[in-house]
Design an enzyme around this catalytic site. Structure first.
Site, mmCIF file in Angstrom:
data_model
loop_
_atom_site.group_PDB
_atom_site.id
_atom_site.type_symbol
_atom_site.label_atom_id
_atom_site.label_comp_id
_atom_site.label_asym_id
_atom_site.label_seq_id
_atom_site.Cartn_x
_atom_site.Cartn_y
_atom_site.Cartn_z
ATOM 1 N N GLN A 88 0.885 -1.354 0.174
ATOM 2 C CA GLN A 88 -0.372 -0.307 -0.323
ATOM 3 C C GLN A 88 1.051 1.244 0.213
ATOM 4 O OE1 GLN A 88 -3.322 -0.635 2.777
ATOM 5 N NE2 GLN A 88 -1.510 -2.361 3.883
ATOM 6 N N HIS A 106 -1.321 1.573 -3.778
ATOM 7 C CA HIS A 106 -1.797 2.750 -3.855
ATOM 8 C C HIS A 106 -1.381 4.129 -5.090
ATOM 9 C CE1 HIS A 106 -4.329 1.968 -0.105
ATOM 10 N NE2 HIS A 106 -4.642 1.465 -1.136
#
Ligand code: OAD
Length: 232
Positions: A88, A106
């Site tokens: 992430q 992300h």
């Protein structure tokens, strides 16, 4: 014999010992900034300078930090396992430590993309993105970050990878943000799952999870040594 596959889901805690703040710990980034001011498309449209400044600072810091023992340990796992890291994190510390398969859920701090065509992605020279920097189609460049409220295009691939794990590791994530936090639901029943985090992570929904209450820099090298020892 083919190698067993280890899939690793990492979050901000993975890079904490490198000196990068997490988001939700005390003193974390979301205590200093409002998500709605810096991490949404609306914020960028309303106040591009402020959003650019937020990511410019993060990008600048990236040039000043190094991978930690946890990142290096995960790279060592590749000696005996087929390893895929799903992160992430928007830093590049896994890559700099030597991990060869890293999927960024992300986005990536060092990249920018066109605001009219999400497929036009570029490496940014230096650390500063400014109003007036444009893509080849002449439209404003934006950070290559998945903001709150935006789709997460890498999720189907990450779910597919998670479903093929022989061993699953979760390191340094509060498991607060979906869909990333739901990836563990794709892991096949019976697959060993380890979670390394010094904090209290809600993990009762993860069947059989072995919780290692240590930091990434300390707990990961120990677990990696054990797994390398056990490898076929
Ligand atoms: P969080 O800040 O929500 O959680 C960080 C986790 O790291 C917590 O569980 C801490 O206990 C743990 N932690 C702190 N220090 C650690 C250390 N030294 N070693 C290991 N763990 C440690 O960060 P994420 O779960 O990564 O998204 O947050 C997920 C997403 O929310 C981020 O990708 C970001 C954020 O908003 C976007 O910006 C789109």
């Amino acid at each position: 014999m083919s190698k067993d596959k280890i899939v690793v889901l990492t979050g901000a805690g993975m890079s904490a010992e490198s000196g990068i703040s997490t988001f939700r710990d005390s003193g974390g980034l979301w205590e200093k900034y409002d998500i709605m001011d810096v991490a949404t498309l609306e914020a960028w449209e309303r106040n591009m300078d402020m959003v650019n400044e937020f990511y410019n600072q993060r990008r600048k810091q990236l040039h000043e930090v190094e991978p930690n023992e946890g990142h290096y340990a995960l790279a060592r796992l590749e000696e005996k396992y087929d390893v895929c890291i799903i992160t992430q994190n928007v830093d590049d510390l896994h890559e700099r430590a030597g991990s060869s398969r890293v999927l960024h859920l992300h986005g990536e701090l060092k990249k920018v993309r066109s605001s009219v065509d999400e497929n036009l992605v570029y490496e940014l020279d230096g650390w500063e993105l400014k109003k007036g920097d444009t893509c080849e189609k002449g439209s404003q460049l934006r950070p290559h970050i998945v903001w709150f409220g935006e789709p997460v295009p890498m999720i189907p691939k990450a779910a597919e990878i998670s479903s093929t794990a022989d061993i699953y590791l979760i390191i340094g994530t509060s498991l607060n943000v979906y869909p990333a936090a739901g990836l563990v639901n794709y892991v096949s029943p019976g697959t060993p799952i380890y979670l390394i985090d010094p904090g209290e992570v809600p993990a009762t929904h993860i069947p059989g999870v072995k919780i290692i209450k240590e930091t990434a820099g300390k707990g990961t090298p120990k677990l990696v040594d054990e797994l390398l020892e056990k490898a076929k």
